[in-house]
Design an enzyme around this catalytic site. Structure first.
Site, PDB file in Angstrom:
ATOM      1  N   LYS A 228      42.605  41.922  35.202  1.00 46.25           N
ATOM      2  CA  LYS A 228      42.350  40.526  34.826  1.00 46.25           C
ATOM      3  C   LYS A 228      42.964  40.156  33.484  1.00 46.25           C
ATOM      4  O   LYS A 228      43.349  41.008  32.691  1.00 46.25           O
ATOM      5  CB  LYS A 228      40.854  40.218  34.894  1.00 46.25           C
ATOM      6  N   ARG A 263      35.172  46.702  41.736  1.00 39.76           N
ATOM      7  CA  ARG A 263      36.141  46.058  42.626  1.00 39.76           C
ATOM      8  C   ARG A 263      37.517  46.167  41.961  1.00 39.76           C
ATOM      9  O   ARG A 263      37.749  45.555  40.932  1.00 39.76           O
ATOM     10  CB  ARG A 263      35.744  44.601  42.842  1.00 39.76           C
TER      11      ARG A 263
HETATM   12  C1  YH5 Z   1      34.986  39.650  40.987  1.00 39.47           C
HETATM   13  O1  YH5 Z   1      35.106  39.861  39.782  1.00 39.47           O
HETATM   14  N1  YH5 Z   1      37.273  38.587  41.489  1.00 39.47           N
HETATM   15  S1  YH5 Z   1      39.285  37.350  42.830  1.00 39.47           S
HETATM   16  C2  YH5 Z   1      43.002  37.222  38.203  1.00 39.47           C
HETATM   17  C3  YH5 Z   1      43.770  38.324  37.890  1.00 39.47           C
HETATM   18  C4  YH5 Z   1      43.565  39.522  38.527  1.00 39.47           C
HETATM   19  C5  YH5 Z   1      42.578  39.611  39.484  1.00 39.47           C
HETATM   20  C6  YH5 Z   1      45.966  38.743  37.193  1.00 39.47           C
HETATM   21  N2  YH5 Z   1      36.864  38.206  43.646  1.00 39.47           N
HETATM   22  C7  YH5 Z   1      36.008  39.034  41.779  1.00 39.47           C
HETATM   23  O2  YH5 Z   1      40.517  39.653  41.391  1.00 39.47           O
HETATM   24  N3  YH5 Z   1      34.615  39.153  43.733  1.00 39.47           N
HETATM   25  C8  YH5 Z   1      37.742  38.087  42.632  1.00 39.47           C
HETATM   26  O3  YH5 Z   1      44.727  38.199  36.917  1.00 39.47           O
HETATM   27  C9  YH5 Z   1      35.774  38.815  43.128  1.00 39.47           C
HETATM   28  N4  YH5 Z   1      33.839  39.964  41.653  1.00 39.47           N
HETATM   29  C10 YH5 Z   1      33.655  39.718  42.982  1.00 39.47           C
HETATM   30  N5  YH5 Z   1      32.487  40.060  43.534  1.00 39.47           N
HETATM   31  C11 YH5 Z   1      40.020  37.372  41.214  1.00 39.47           C
HETATM   32  C12 YH5 Z   1      40.770  38.599  40.872  1.00 39.47           C
HETATM   33  C13 YH5 Z   1      41.817  38.503  39.823  1.00 39.47           C
HETATM   34  C14 YH5 Z   1      42.038  37.309  39.169  1.00 39.47           C
END
Ligand code: YH5
Length: 283
Positions: A228, A263
């Site tokens: 993130k 996750r």
């Molecule tokens: C979460 O924390 N996150 S989708 C921005 C990024 C990288 C990754 C590059 N679904 C979660 O993974 N479900 C998502 O920057 C989730 N907890 C749960 N339970 C976002 C994501 C991401 C966003």
């Protein structure tokens, strides 16, 4: 020894919360996630990725067809169904791990469970779709309740909190009560503070620093720091794929605070982090 937080069997797999850290591998089925837009190629690529994540140590595969990145626009229902359902069906026919569906729509949750998914991951804690709690209750599957404010389009303008941790706790507690009132057993509920969802850079760090406080909710605790932007911000690293070591540090901190389920994208690497951190923190 980490406190025993009960156990839950999902698709015949036993999750003994507190015994070790479990990993949820991320499987995005948004068109941008697999280079080719073709239907067969997407299915084939998703299956290969699912297999790869399981071999690397994923305990659950999280399939999502709706981009929830900051500012992302909503995908129509039919499109989300068309992306998610065939992939869930193919994965569940090929692999024996539990599959979760990352959706805020009750209709997608229902179709995914009918296609072989075994739990629902709702980033809105079932606040976006008024049918979600009753549908999950009827399906009889576990539900992940994540904290967010607003929607992925508006959330980054909604980061003013009087007391960040107290307000997230209050929100999650009220969603636990609502879920139970709808007929979902408490054992079927997991909570997640929602890193990156209506949080500033320093608020994301505060959540990780104070993660242990979420155990007062008495539910297994899921955290999603993987790749993130707060990590990118610290490392001055704009490429999410180059945030693996930063993700490892965040995961280790989460395990030290007693996280139950992480996750992550980089399952192989985080599985090693979990084994070492578990040996240190869970004895
Ligand atoms: C979460 O924390 N996150 S989708 C921005 C990024 C990288 C990754 C590059 N679904 C979660 O993974 N479900 C998502 O920057 C989730 N907890 C749960 N339970 C976002 C994501 C991401 C966003």
């Amino acid at each position: 020894m980490t406190k025993d937080r009960g156990e839950l069997t999902i698709r015949g797999r036993r999750f003994k919360w507190g015994e070790r850290t479990y990993l949820m591998g991320i499987l995005n089925v948004t068109p941008d996630s697999f280079s080719d837009g073709g239907e067969f190629n997407t299915l084939d690529a998703a299956l290969k990725q699912g297999q790869f994540l399981v071999e690397a140590g994923a305990d659950i595969l999280d399939v999502g067809g709706q981009s929830t990145r900051p500012g992302a626009t909503e995908v129509p229902l039919e499109e989300e169904l068309a992306r998610v359902v065939p992939v869930v069906r193919a994965l569940s026919e090929t692999l024996s791990v539990p599959i979760s569906v990352d959706t805020t729509r009750a209709e997608v949750a229902r179709a995914a469970v009918e296609a072989g998914a075994s739990l629902v991951n709702d980033i809105s804690a079932a606040t976006f779709d008024p049918q979600m709690l009753s549908v999950v209750a009827e399906l009889g599957v576990p539900l992940i309740l994540m904290h967010i404010r607003g929607t992925p389009q508006t959330m980054q303008q909604l980061t003013d909190y009087k007391d960040l941790i107290a307000e997230i706790l209050q929100f999650l507690d009220s969603r636990i009560q609502a879920a139970q009132a709808a007929g979902i057993p408490r054992k079927h509920l997991l909570v997640d503070p929602g890193i990156g969802f209506a949080k500033t850079f320093s608020q994301n760090l505060e959540i990780l620093r104070r993660l242990g406080e979420f155990h007062t909710l008495n539910c297994p605790l899921l955290v999603g720091p993987s790749r993130k932007s707060f990590i990118g911000h610290i490392l001055n690293q704009p490429n999410p794929k180059a945030r693996v070591w930063g993700t490892a540090a965040a995961c280790c901190a989460a395990i030290a605070a007693g996280a139950d389920l992480l996750r992550v994208h980089d399952v192989q690497q985080m599985q090693e982090v979990c084994r070492v951190a578990d040996a240190i923190f869970r004895f």
